[in-house]
Scaffold this active site. Sequence first.
Site, mmCIF file in Angstrom:
data_model
loop_
_atom_site.group_PDB
_atom_site.id
_atom_site.type_symbol
_atom_site.label_atom_id
_atom_site.label_comp_id
_atom_site.label_asym_id
_atom_site.label_seq_id
_atom_site.Cartn_x
_atom_site.Cartn_y
_atom_site.Cartn_z
ATOM 1 N N ILE A 202 0.743 -1.440 -0.129
ATOM 2 C CA ILE A 202 -0.154 0.017 -0.105
ATOM 3 C C ILE A 202 0.878 1.367 0.019
ATOM 4 O O ILE A 202 0.524 2.344 -0.776
ATOM 5 C CB ILE A 202 -1.064 0.053 1.205
ATOM 6 N N THR B 262 10.275 -6.551 4.220
ATOM 7 C CA THR B 262 9.082 -7.281 3.396
ATOM 8 C C THR B 262 8.959 -6.347 2.235
ATOM 9 O O THR B 262 7.994 -6.861 1.111
ATOM 10 C CB THR B 262 7.779 -7.176 4.155
ATOM 11 N N PHE C 210 3.532 3.346 6.857
ATOM 12 C CA PHE C 210 3.013 2.087 6.644
ATOM 13 C C PHE C 210 3.943 0.994 7.355
ATOM 14 O O PHE C 210 3.597 -0.296 7.105
ATOM 15 C CB PHE C 210 3.124 1.910 5.252
ATOM 16 N N ASN D 177 8.032 -4.624 16.295
ATOM 17 C CA ASN D 177 7.859 -3.795 15.159
ATOM 18 C C ASN D 177 7.239 -2.827 15.270
ATOM 19 O O ASN D 177 7.262 -1.646 14.750
ATOM 20 C CB ASN D 177 7.961 -4.687 14.014
ATOM 21 N N TYR E 167 -2.150 -9.040 15.983
ATOM 22 C CA TYR E 167 -1.904 -7.750 14.876
ATOM 23 C C TYR E 167 -2.856 -6.528 14.895
ATOM 24 O O TYR E 167 -2.373 -5.392 15.049
ATOM 25 C CB TYR E 167 -1.972 -8.402 13.287
ATOM 26 N N GLY F 61 -9.340 -17.360 13.927
ATOM 27 C CA GLY F 61 -9.164 -15.848 13.924
ATOM 28 C C GLY F 61 -10.128 -15.192 13.171
ATOM 29 O O GLY F 61 -9.981 -14.069 12.978
ATOM 30 N N ASP F 62 -10.757 -16.007 11.929
ATOM 31 C CA ASP F 62 -11.305 -15.272 10.660
ATOM 32 C C ASP F 62 -12.747 -14.804 11.415
ATOM 33 O O ASP F 62 -13.418 -15.923 11.391
ATOM 34 C CB ASP F 62 -11.640 -16.091 9.741
HETATM 35 N N1 UFG Z 1 -9.313 -17.086 2.383
HETATM 36 C C1 UFG Z 1 -9.340 -18.466 1.847
HETATM 37 N N2 UFG Z 1 -8.312 -19.089 1.226
HETATM 38 C C2 UFG Z 1 -7.119 -18.582 1.294
HETATM 39 C C3 UFG Z 1 -6.819 -17.418 1.664
HETATM 40 C C4 UFG Z 1 -7.954 -16.671 2.346
HETATM 41 O O1 UFG Z 1 -10.720 -19.097 1.943
HETATM 42 O O2 UFG Z 1 -6.395 -19.116 0.573
HETATM 43 C C5 UFG Z 1 -10.427 -16.381 3.009
HETATM 44 C C6 UFG Z 1 -9.995 -16.261 4.497
HETATM 45 O O3 UFG Z 1 -10.393 -17.152 5.424
HETATM 46 C C7 UFG Z 1 -10.891 -14.867 4.542
HETATM 47 C C8 UFG Z 1 -10.904 -14.351 3.413
HETATM 48 O O4 UFG Z 1 -10.675 -15.218 2.080
HETATM 49 O O5 UFG Z 1 -12.252 -15.413 4.895
HETATM 50 C C9 UFG Z 1 -10.121 -13.260 3.324
HETATM 51 O O6 UFG Z 1 -8.888 -13.575 3.565
HETATM 52 P P1 UFG Z 1 -7.574 -12.608 3.454
HETATM 53 O O7 UFG Z 1 -6.453 -13.458 3.985
HETATM 54 O O8 UFG Z 1 -7.410 -12.166 1.898
HETATM 55 O O9 UFG Z 1 -7.824 -11.178 4.119
HETATM 56 P P2 UFG Z 1 -8.209 -11.359 5.689
HETATM 57 O O10 UFG Z 1 -9.675 -10.656 5.729
HETATM 58 O O11 UFG Z 1 -7.975 -12.167 6.705
HETATM 59 O O12 UFG Z 1 -7.196 -10.084 6.189
HETATM 60 C C10 UFG Z 1 -7.321 -8.414 5.753
HETATM 61 C C11 UFG Z 1 -5.754 -8.066 5.884
HETATM 62 C C12 UFG Z 1 -5.606 -8.047 7.510
HETATM 63 C C13 UFG Z 1 -6.593 -7.270 8.332
HETATM 64 C C14 UFG Z 1 -7.989 -8.209 8.079
HETATM 65 C C15 UFG Z 1 -8.991 -7.524 8.963
HETATM 66 O O13 UFG Z 1 -5.199 -8.799 5.263
HETATM 67 O O14 UFG Z 1 -4.228 -7.234 7.398
HETATM 68 O O15 UFG Z 1 -8.193 -8.119 6.766
HETATM 69 O O16 UFG Z 1 -9.626 -8.549 9.488
HETATM 70 F F1 UFG Z 1 -6.121 -7.441 9.307
#
Ligand code: UFG
Length: 329
Positions: A12, A35, A73, A92, A141, A284-285
């Site tokens: 970003i 990174t 960032f 960090n 995080y 954690g999702d």
């Molecule tokens: N997912 C899958 N398969 C994959 C990858 C992801 O099913 O291979 C799903 C995840 O379970 C989730 C969705 O796709 O339901 C989105 O996942 P991401 O990893 O792309 O993004 P997140 O929502 O987990 O995370 C993002 C940002 C984080 C931030 C978060 C806020 O990347 O930095 O939103 O909750 F903290």
Amino acid sequence: MAILVLGGAGYIGSHTVYELIDAGRDVVVADNLITGFRKAVHPKARFYEVDIRDKKAMDALFEKEHIEGVIHFAASSQVGESMVDPLKYYDNNLWGTISLLESMVEHGVDKIVFSSTAATYGEPERMPILEYDRTQPTNCYGETKLAMEKMMSWTSRAHGLRYVALRYFNACGAHASGEIGEAHDPETHLIPVILQVPNGQREKISVFGEDYPTKDGTCVRDYIHVTDLAQAHILALDYLIKGGENNVFNLGNGVGFTVKEVIDVARKVTGHAIPAEICPRRAGDPAQLVASSDKAKTVLGWKPQFNDLETIVSSAWAWHKAHPHGFEG
Ligand code: UFG
């Protein structure tokens, strides 16, 4: 005077630097390149390979450059990693920000815009999420980002510094020039991982959980184009320059898409069948995260341009197809 972008070699950050340079701003980038990628830094930005925890180096930068405001960032940002290595996140993200704020205060730099996250909310109470809703992070995080927000608030009271925290939802897409895009190692984000399938780097996409209380059982997220996020940073900085008070804004499109819907859009965009396999939930999702960004629209005048998922995925696909190994290929 210059704008200092910390983490300007990251995803970003690099897109924000491109927008700042396009807008004719003088830009200084600092990044430790752990990174981030040197190649992601716009050639017109002055680059310093510096870690924000290195206060001496940051002090030297503030002494050399005439900095008007900071866009910050520089942080570790993987939810999963934060759960297995929390102290890395405290080191960090929090120690880095302490050191940065000390340096800013000492050098009279009093404006900062920084990356916060939807992860500060944890499991949301209602949808869409508003800025004053409960913040109860479910991962380390998000916890460190919330602590950064509070650190800014207390520092503001004591030293008069002003800040804007931007809580991003799901950043995605790539710059229209095709020169920069998303590149993480390892890649964990949904859209780039899906696109690894048509790019021949992965056989299928794993869908993490099909038993969520959503319309098709998969998680709902609010996908927002990285260039729209970049524009919001510039608006936020200008808001502070014009005397705006401390503030927090959500940044999303306000529309939720399920994991299956995103895969379907990627199938349409790439013309590839993209096989999918249902797997267990990922720890954690939250089931759903959708932003209300009305405040950013009203106060900052933010107008996201990419509000259509197909356009967003197409821009990501253009980048990944041309750069299957990111900046290293
Ligand atoms: N997912 C899958 N398969 C994959 C990858 C992801 O099913 O291979 C799903 C995840 O379970 C989730 C969705 O796709 O339901 C989105 O996942 P991401 O990893 O792309 O993004 P997140 O929502 O987990 O995370 C993002 C940002 C984080 C931030 C978060 C806020 O990347 O930095 O939103 O909750 F903290």
